[in-house]
Design an enzyme around this catalytic site. Structure first.
Site, short mmCIF file in Angstrom:
data_model
loop_
_atom_site.label_atom_id
_atom_site.label_comp_id
_atom_site.label_asym_id
_atom_site.label_seq_id
_atom_site.Cartn_x
_atom_site.Cartn_y
_atom_site.Cartn_z
N LYS A 1 -10.10 0.10 -1.95
CA LYS A 1 -9.94 -0.17 -0.52
C LYS A 1 -10.37 1.05 0.27
O LYS A 1 -9.84 2.15 0.08
CB LYS A 1 -8.49 -0.54 -0.19
CG LYS A 1 -8.25 -0.80 1.30
CD LYS A 1 -6.84 -1.29 1.56
CE LYS A 1 -6.55 -1.41 3.05
NZ LYS A 1 -5.17 -1.90 3.32
N ASP B 1 0.86 -1.19 0.00
CA ASP B 1 0.00 0.00 0.00
C ASP B 1 0.89 1.24 0.00
O ASP B 1 1.53 1.54 1.02
CB ASP B 1 -0.91 0.02 1.24
CG ASP B 1 -2.01 -1.03 1.20
OD1 ASP B 1 -1.90 -1.98 0.39
OD2 ASP B 1 -2.95 -0.92 2.00
N LYS C 1 -6.96 3.30 -2.92
CA LYS C 1 -7.31 3.27 -1.50
C LYS C 1 -7.59 4.68 -1.02
O LYS C 1 -6.92 5.63 -1.43
CB LYS C 1 -6.16 2.63 -0.71
CG LYS C 1 -6.32 2.58 0.80
CD LYS C 1 -5.11 1.87 1.43
CE LYS C 1 -5.10 2.00 2.94
NZ LYS C 1 -3.93 1.35 3.55
#
Length: 223
Positions: free
Chosen positions: A182, A92, A154
């Site tokens: 996400k 991430d 995300k």
């Protein structure tokens, strides 16, 4: 949706600086017990998590350029490569918000591309930090990520002034189409998690994963 169904969406997260080895061991044990998708941890704890999760289906997710995203691209790429070498299954990374605000979109693209190349097929999620972006900037960032074919966009680090909103998740999902979304930041109960999934989230990042699957607003109040 049953608890086991929600669990498979969740990256069980422990990223604050004070987390101890025992905290990470507990996080891994909980992830195995409840069937969470992954543990999301700082890279220094990857070897410990790899040892604890050996032989299980729980993935190891770690963060790159966290939490500001303002590192040199070469540093982010190095960080990603070393994390994968240590045992990370998912990365991430934080987008460079300052470059977005400076309208340096080519630099943003090259920054993401550097980490994507370093991932060499490992799942990459790009954290937009939506609370700092306009709706137009969210769309443009998502379009860029879609063009680069990253695995996920995300919403948030959880370390800034705001977290995920269903509105932003829906906007991101409309923009990226089949790419994963996400939702992360401030998701602490079942209702919020389900709202994110309804809006289009395909993964949930949360430190309150157990409370979410138990249907708790917090650790005390039952829905």
């Amino acid at each position: 949706m049953q608890a086991k169904d929600i669990a498979k969406y969740i990256d069980h997260t422990a990223l604050s600086a004070e987390k101890t080895e025992q905290d990470i061991i507990q996080l891994c044990d909980e992830a195995v017990e409840h069937g969470f998708c992954s543990v999301c941890i700082n890279s220094g704890y990857i070897p410990l998590a790899k040892q604890k999760l050996a032989g299980t289906d729980v993935k190891i997710c770690t963060v790159v350029g966290f939490p500001l995203g303002a590192n040199l691209s070469a540093v982010k790429a190095f960080e990603a490569r070393e994390a994968i070498k240590a045992g990370a299954n998912e990365i991430d990374m934080v987008i460079n918000v300052g470059w977005i605000k400076s309208n340096r979109w080519q630099a943003v693209k090259e920054d993401i591309q550097a980490v994507l190349d370093a991932c060499a097929g490992i799942t990459l999620k790009v954290i937009l930090e939506t609370c700092l972006l306009t709706k137009a900037e969210i769309v443009q960032a998502c379009e860029l990520c879609k063009a680069l074919q990253v695995a996920f966009v995300k919403t948030s680090t959880g370390f800034n002034k705001g977290g995920a909103t269903a509105e932003d998740v829906a906007l991101m999902k409309r923009t990226v189409g089949t790419i994963g979304v996400k939702a992360s930041g401030g998701i602490r109960d079942t209702q919020t998690a389900l709202a994110m999934i309804d809006a289009g989230a395909t993964r949930i990042g949360a430190s309150a994963g157990i409370a979410i699957i138990r249907g708790l607003a917090d650790n005390h109040s039952q829905y």
